[in-house]
Design a protein around this motif. Structure first.
Motif, PDB file in Angstrom:
ATOM      1  N   LEU A  50      -7.726   4.197   1.097  1.00  0.00           N
ATOM      2  CA  LEU A  50      -7.209   4.548  -0.233  1.00  0.00           C
ATOM      3  C   LEU A  50      -5.927   3.808  -0.584  1.00  0.00           C
ATOM      4  O   LEU A  50      -5.481   3.854  -1.720  1.00  0.00           O
ATOM      5  N   GLU A  51      -5.339   3.113   0.392  1.00  0.00           N
ATOM      6  CA  GLU A  51      -4.157   2.308   0.059  1.00  0.00           C
ATOM      7  C   GLU A  51      -4.602   0.917  -0.367  1.00  0.00           C
ATOM      8  O   GLU A  51      -4.402  -0.074   0.348  1.00  0.00           O
ATOM      9  N   TYR A  52      -5.266   0.860  -1.502  1.00  0.00           N
ATOM     10  CA  TYR A  52      -5.753  -0.411  -2.043  1.00  0.00           C
ATOM     11  C   TYR A  52      -5.032  -0.653  -3.362  1.00  0.00           C
ATOM     12  O   TYR A  52      -5.425  -0.100  -4.395  1.00  0.00           O
ATOM     13  N   PRO A  53      -3.981  -1.458  -3.345  1.00  0.00           N
ATOM     14  CA  PRO A  53      -3.072  -1.487  -4.490  1.00  0.00           C
ATOM     15  C   PRO A  53      -3.722  -1.875  -5.826  1.00  0.00           C
ATOM     16  O   PRO A  53      -3.273  -1.432  -6.867  1.00  0.00           O
ATOM     17  N   TRP A  60      -6.587  -6.057 -17.919  1.00  0.00           N
ATOM     18  CA  TRP A  60      -5.337  -6.372 -18.613  1.00  0.00           C
ATOM     19  C   TRP A  60      -4.102  -6.045 -17.796  1.00  0.00           C
ATOM     20  O   TRP A  60      -2.987  -6.288 -18.219  1.00  0.00           O
ATOM     21  N   GLN A  61      -4.305  -5.481 -16.622  1.00  0.00           N
ATOM     22  CA  GLN A  61      -3.138  -5.170 -15.798  1.00  0.00           C
ATOM     23  C   GLN A  61      -2.764  -6.320 -14.862  1.00  0.00           C
ATOM     24  O   GLN A  61      -1.770  -6.239 -14.166  1.00  0.00           O
ATOM     25  N   PHE A  62      -3.585  -7.354 -14.845  1.00  0.00           N
ATOM     26  CA  PHE A  62      -3.273  -8.499 -13.991  1.00  0.00           C
ATOM     27  C   PHE A  62      -2.648  -9.625 -14.805  1.00  0.00           C
ATOM     28  O   PHE A  62      -3.167  -9.982 -15.858  1.00  0.00           O
ATOM     29  N   PRO A  63      -1.549 -10.191 -14.323  1.00  0.00           N
ATOM     30  CA  PRO A  63      -0.982 -11.337 -15.034  1.00  0.00           C
ATOM     31  C   PRO A  63      -1.943 -12.529 -14.970  1.00  0.00           C
ATOM     32  O   PRO A  63      -2.773 -12.626 -14.055  1.00  0.00           O
ATOM     33  N   SER A  90      -6.871  -9.752  -5.347  1.00  0.00           N
ATOM     34  CA  SER A  90      -7.352  -9.731  -3.954  1.00  0.00           C
ATOM     35  C   SER A  90      -6.567 -10.597  -2.971  1.00  0.00           C
ATOM     36  O   SER A  90      -6.844 -10.576  -1.781  1.00  0.00           O
ATOM     37  N   LYS A  91      -5.583 -11.342  -3.438  1.00  0.00           N
ATOM     38  CA  LYS A  91      -4.919 -12.315  -2.558  1.00  0.00           C
ATOM     39  C   LYS A  91      -4.212 -11.672  -1.365  1.00  0.00           C
ATOM     40  O   LYS A  91      -4.058 -12.293  -0.320  1.00  0.00           O
ATOM     41  N   HIS A  92      -3.808 -10.412  -1.517  1.00  0.00           N
ATOM     42  CA  HIS A  92      -3.089  -9.735  -0.433  1.00  0.00           C
ATOM     43  C   HIS A  92      -3.978  -9.442   0.771  1.00  0.00           C
ATOM     44  O   HIS A  92      -3.490  -9.020   1.809  1.00  0.00           O
ATOM     45  N   TRP A  93      -5.271  -9.651   0.640  1.00  0.00           N
ATOM     46  CA  TRP A  93      -6.175  -9.456   1.784  1.00  0.00           C
ATOM     47  C   TRP A  93      -6.439 -10.762   2.534  1.00  0.00           C
ATOM     48  O   TRP A  93      -7.306 -10.812   3.405  1.00  0.00           O
ATOM     49  N   PHE A  94      -5.740 -11.818   2.183  1.00  0.00           N
ATOM     50  CA  PHE A  94      -5.963 -13.098   2.861  1.00  0.00           C
ATOM     51  C   PHE A  94      -4.632 -13.644   3.367  1.00  0.00           C
ATOM     52  O   PHE A  94      -3.587 -13.399   2.776  1.00  0.00           O
ATOM     53  N   VAL A  95      -4.693 -14.375   4.484  1.00  0.00           N
ATOM     54  CA  VAL A  95      -3.454 -14.772   5.143  1.00  0.00           C
ATOM     55  C   VAL A  95      -2.667 -15.783   4.312  1.00  0.00           C
ATOM     56  O   VAL A  95      -3.215 -16.492   3.469  1.00  0.00           O
ATOM     57  N   ASN A  96      -1.391 -15.831   4.604  1.00  0.00           N
ATOM     58  CA  ASN A  96      -0.531 -16.875   4.092  1.00  0.00           C
ATOM     59  C   ASN A  96      -0.738 -18.104   4.990  1.00  0.00           C
ATOM     60  O   ASN A  96      -0.483 -18.054   6.189  1.00  0.00           O
ATOM     61  N   ARG A 233     -15.903  -4.084  -7.761  1.00  0.00           N
ATOM     62  CA  ARG A 233     -14.521  -4.459  -7.477  1.00  0.00           C
ATOM     63  C   ARG A 233     -14.254  -4.296  -5.998  1.00  0.00           C
ATOM     64  O   ARG A 233     -13.130  -4.044  -5.570  1.00  0.00           O
ATOM     65  N   CYS A 234     -15.313  -4.431  -5.223  1.00  0.00           N
ATOM     66  CA  CYS A 234     -15.256  -4.085  -3.815  1.00  0.00           C
ATOM     67  C   CYS A 234     -14.192  -4.875  -3.068  1.00  0.00           C
ATOM     68  O   CYS A 234     -13.548  -4.346  -2.168  1.00  0.00           O
ATOM     69  N   ILE A 235     -14.002  -6.139  -3.428  1.00  0.00           N
ATOM     70  CA  ILE A 235     -13.085  -6.998  -2.677  1.00  0.00           C
ATOM     71  C   ILE A 235     -11.649  -6.461  -2.721  1.00  0.00           C
ATOM     72  O   ILE A 235     -10.820  -6.833  -1.901  1.00  0.00           O
ATOM     73  N   ARG A 236     -11.392  -5.550  -3.654  1.00  0.00           N
ATOM     74  CA  ARG A 236     -10.049  -4.971  -3.730  1.00  0.00           C
ATOM     75  C   ARG A 236      -9.901  -3.752  -2.820  1.00  0.00           C
ATOM     76  O   ARG A 236      -8.805  -3.217  -2.661  1.00  0.00           O
ATOM     77  N   GLY A 237     -11.011  -3.287  -2.244  1.00  0.00           N
ATOM     78  CA  GLY A 237     -11.024  -2.026  -1.506  1.00  0.00           C
ATOM     79  C   GLY A 237     -11.606  -0.967  -2.414  1.00  0.00           C
ATOM     80  O   GLY A 237     -11.379  -0.994  -3.623  1.00  0.00           O
ATOM     81  N   CYS A 238     -12.383  -0.023  -1.864  1.00  0.00           N
ATOM     82  CA  CYS A 238     -13.066   0.936  -2.732  1.00  0.00           C
ATOM     83  C   CYS A 238     -12.497   2.337  -2.578  1.00  0.00           C
ATOM     84  O   CYS A 238     -12.604   2.941  -1.513  1.00  0.00           O
ATOM     85  N   PRO A 239     -11.897   2.872  -3.638  1.00  0.00           N
ATOM     86  CA  PRO A 239     -11.321   4.212  -3.566  1.00  0.00           C
ATOM     87  C   PRO A 239     -12.367   5.314  -3.378  1.00  0.00           C
ATOM     88  O   PRO A 239     -12.017   6.435  -3.029  1.00  0.00           O
ATOM     89  N   TYR A 240     -13.642   4.993  -3.599  1.00  0.00           N
ATOM     90  CA  TYR A 240     -14.700   5.987  -3.397  1.00  0.00           C
ATOM     91  C   TYR A 240     -15.293   5.900  -1.991  1.00  0.00           C
ATOM     92  O   TYR A 240     -16.124   6.710  -1.618  1.00  0.00           O
TER      93      TYR A 240
END
Ligand SMILES: Cc1cc2nc3c(=O)[nH]c(=O)nc-3n(C[C@H](O)[C@H](O)[C@H](O)COP(=O)(O)OP(=O)(O)OC[C@H]3O[C@@H](n4cnc5c(N)ncnc54)[C@H](O)[C@@H]3O)c2cc1C
Ligand code: SF4
Lengths: 567, 186
Positions: A50-53, A60-63, A90-96, A233-240
């Motif tokens: 559930l910690e999927y920002p 419209w919430q994404f720049p 989704s970038k926060h799920w991939f390494v720098n 929107r699975c790649i962001r993490g699924c709140p369900y």
């Protein structure tokens, strides 16, 4: 008590699992449910279910319309080679990539995320079984070594993991794509139905809905998970908890036992080998935040750090017994890298369905099981490929190429665009000894650890197959009456299938393999490697379900061996 | 794996950038410049004015909001600044300059002439793209793309002009369009 024994006591567990991705989550669940006090080590940051920002954010919430900035591309240029993962959502799920460098003799795309859950958060969830067509292939073709396992041995474990994670799909009774224990299948759309019918009528070939680890029905044993709400929107993490991830499923189960200790920010860099006992006694970690190095001890160790993660640890674990890397008597550690080669296929337009549409966002496509080199079908290459794809109606982006502007455009855009359909091949990649990864001890990362160097290429068999992959797709699309059929082949580097595997293969003979058929290191009985490293051939289907099945089976075996006093 | 393709990024570096000074509106009759709806960060005020007007011509206010209402000009300013490479930025500005010169000062045209000019440049550009005569996407089509992205990822664009459901709940694969109504925003 002296300090050392104190440390020994506090840092001792029954089992250690390295990694919290798809394989590590399964190892943790199985071990803890069998009563083992288990330490789970993860190099990345803590993430809880559930910690999927970005999961609940609207477009419209994404720049920048969710596009990567130049700064993102600087930090994650390699991860962006997919073209779809480095986005604001989704970038926060991939390494720098600047902080996690590797070296490429030839272009090699290593796509990964370091955090609790690993790539189980971002995976595409397509889940297929290997069958005997695959397990017998090396033996029949005289390629590499034989799989030490046949389908009937692993089938119950496929049943077991499918039932637990929940896989939606349709049984089709095919030899080349074994049936499974599926939840209700998702629907095909109108154009996909048309292609399915045409393929069967004209070619005798199957098209089926994708088999995907989504819940289309509730799972009684996992009340924390809900059914899929078709948001795509699975790649962001699924709140369900609509799809399977370690966070929504296996780590939750492990947590419930009370037997798990999860330690994030713990980079395992070495296995500790005790020459007198002939066993590994534990692992050494470096804390990613403090730099502090610590040892942890256990009776049995499961390496599940992903194919190259585990290979890195093993190559870096040298001792007088294992001067060339842990368990590497055969010299095969780091070799035989496989992936699936893709980005080749065909697209078309599908006229005649203008008055039909769909509702909901199905995070799944269609699947065309392999039909090459089966029975009487013979090709000029070994093995074969399947297709993944689907049909949809074009949206507003297609208006860039339309004549309308102004009020006309606003009007025109409200009617969905043309139907298009695509089939993209996923091809089997043969195991070649010379496709390899090794340590560069001169080039260190920011933790002072040696970096990996990749030397991998597609060869003749894959190239020949690719020609067939686009040609066959075009032929089937044309035969279905679709128009403007276009073949494509975007010559990608290996790695981009994100199905890397094979670097510590299993086999019957310790002279030619690193692991035995239970994923146990031949030369060190209390170490198991259950991520993609064990694979002996790649088949042409997405592999993670197979990692899960082998992981569950390996834990079961390890527990039996422990009871017998053999570990 | 996702099927979506990578955005094609321009390959070659175009040598040196275009010189900055955008024609000091000399010798032109003065027409009151329309007020900017945003504070540009990347564009200069003249460039920003053109970008705003062109965006609004591509998606005008009708019975639903237009490009300016939903902040598309500011969106484009930010996106070109943050997401474009230096080469792509230079090319965009060079294209903008050329577009302006072709109109002999775009902002001096009255609204109808602006619309006609945009339409003409747009149609020619599309024809050239389709015939293969032009390989790089010309300025006007980049503007169109950016305007569409900005507009249809905005809440009014997605929910008033198109339709949007955050949580559809189910998937129905084959239904009459008349039952669904209009195009989904995503
Ligand atoms: C975009 C995308 C789409 C995909 N689609 C599919 C698909 O449809 N079907 C499919 O079957 N597969 C798919 N995959 C592949 C799938 O994600 C992997 O096969 C799977 O995650 C592998 O599981 P794993 O546990 O071996 O590795 P991972 O899931 O990568 O987990 C490894 C974990 O180990 C940790 N780790 C690494 N090194 C160390 C160390 N030294 N010490 C401690 N911890 C360490 C990592 O941080 C990570 O958390 C996809 C992958 C991506 C990225
Ligand atoms: S499509 Fe289903 S599984 Fe994916 S994020 Fe949405 S609800 Fe969750």
């Amino acid at each position: 008590m002296n300090l050392n024994t104190e440390l020994q006591k506090n840092n001792s567990f029954d089992a250690i699992v390295v990694g919290t991705g798809i394989s590590g989550g399964w190892a943790a669940k199985e071990l803890t449910e069998k009563g083992m006090k288990t330490l789970v080590l993860e190099r990345g940051r803590m993430v809880k279910h559930l910690e999927y920002p970005t999961a609940a954010m609207d477009p419209w919430q994404f720049p920048n319309g969710d596009r990567p900035t130049q700064e993102d591309l600087k930090q994650q240029g390699v991860q962006n080679r997919t073209g779809y993962t480095v986005k604001q959502s989704s970038k926060h799920w991939f390494v720098n990539d600047l902080e996690n460098p590797y070296n490429e003799v030839k272009r090699f795309d290593w796509m990964r995320g370091y955090h609790v859950g690993g790539r189980s958060i971002t995976w595409g969830r397509q889940s297929y079984r290997l069958g005997d067509l695959d397990f017998e292939a090396n033996l029949k073709d005289g390629v590499a070594i034989d799989w030490p396992v046949r389908y009937k041995e692993i089938a119950p474990w496929y049943d077991y993991v499918e039932k637990y994670i929940g896989v939606s799909g349709q049984n089709e009774g095919l030899y080349q794509l074994p049936d499974g224990k599926f939840l209700a299948p998702m629907e095909l759309n109108c154009v996909e139905r048309e292609l399915k019918k045409s393929m069967m009528d004209k070619f005798g070939r199957m098209l089926t809905i994708g088999r995907t680890a989504h819940l289309t029905e509730k799972l009684e044993h996992s009340p924390q998970r809900g059914t899929c709400k078709f948001r795509d929107r699975c790649i962001r993490g699924c709140p369900y908890g609509g799809y399977f991830s370690s966070l929504s499923s296996t780590l939750w189960a492990a947590e419930k036992t009370g037997n798990i200790t999860l330690r994030p920010n713990s980079i395992v860099y070495e296995l500790i080998y005790d020459d007198t006992k002939g066993k590994a006694t534990g692992v050494r970690i470096q804390d990613a935040e403090t730099g502090e190095q610590t040892e942890f001890y256990a009776k049995v160790i499961f390496l599940c750090a992903s194919t190259f993660g585990s290979t890195h640890i093993m190559l870096n674990s040298t001792s007088s017994r294992f001067p060339n890397g842990f368990g590497n008597d055969s010299g095969e550690l780091g070799h035989n890298i496989m992936d699936h080669h893709l980005s080749v296929g065909a697209n078309a337009e599908a006229p005649g369905f203008d008055d039909m549409y769909y509702s909901g966002r199905r995070a799944n496509g269609v699947y065309v099981p392999r039909f090459q080199n089966i029975g009487k079908d013979k090709r000029e290459y070994l093995r074969g490929f399947g297709y993944q794809g689907g049909a949809s109606r074009q949206g507003w982006m297609s208006m860039v190429a339309e004549m309308a502007i102004g009020a006309d455009l606003k009007q025109a855009i409200q009617t969905p665009g043309m139907w298009t359909i695509g089939l993209g091949g996923f091809g089997e990649f043969l195991p070649y000894h010379e496709n390899k990864v090794y340590l560069d001890k001169e080039k260190k990362d920011k933790y002072g650890l040696p970096t990996l160097t990749f030397d991998v290429e597609l060869k003749d068999n894959e190239r020949k197959m690719r020609k067939d992959m686009s040609r066959e797709a075009a032929e089937m699309l044309s035969a279905a009456g679709f128009t403007n059929v276009k073949e494509y082949d975007k010559e990608i580097g290996p790695g981009l299938g994100i199905h890397e595997m094979g670097t510590a293969r299993m086999g019957r003979d310790p002279k030619t393999s690193v692991l035995n058929k239970f994923n146990q290191v031949h030369a060190c009985k209390n170490v198991f490697v259950t991520d993609g490293s064990f694979m002996v051939s790649s088949a042409c289907v997405n592999p993670s379900l197979t990692y899960m099945a082998f992981t569950a089976r390996a834990v079961n075996y390890a527990m039996d061996e422990m009871k017998k006093g053999n570990l | 794996m996702n099927r979506r393709e990578a955005l094609q990024r321009a390959g070659l570096v175009l040598g040196y950038a275009v010189s900055a000074p955008v024609l000091a509106g000399v010798l032109k009759g003065c027409k009151a410049a329309p007020e900017l709806t945003f504070k540009p960060d990347f564009f200069n005020p003249d460039q920003a004015a053109i970008v705003s007007e062109v965006a609004e011509i591509i998606i005008p206010k009708t019975d639903t909001p237009g490009a300016k209402d939903v902040g598309v000009p500011g969106f484009i300013d930010k996106l070109v600044k943050e997401c474009y490479s230096k080469e792509d930025q230079d090319r965009f500005l060079a294209g903008l300059k050329e577009f302006d010169e072709g109109a002999d000062d775009f902002m001096d045209l009255d609204h109808d002439k602006q619309v006609a000019y945009v339409k003409k440049v747009h149609d020619e550009a599309l024809a050239a793209m389709k015939s293969g005569a032009s390989k790089e996407r010309p300025f006007i089509l980049k503007m169109k793309e950016l305007t569409l992205v900005g507009f249809f990822t905005s809440e009014p664009g997605a929910t008033q002009v198109l339709q949007y459901e955050a949580v559809p709940g189910a998937y129905r694969g084959c239904v009459p369009l008349s039952e669904v109504g209009k195009t989904w925003a995503t």
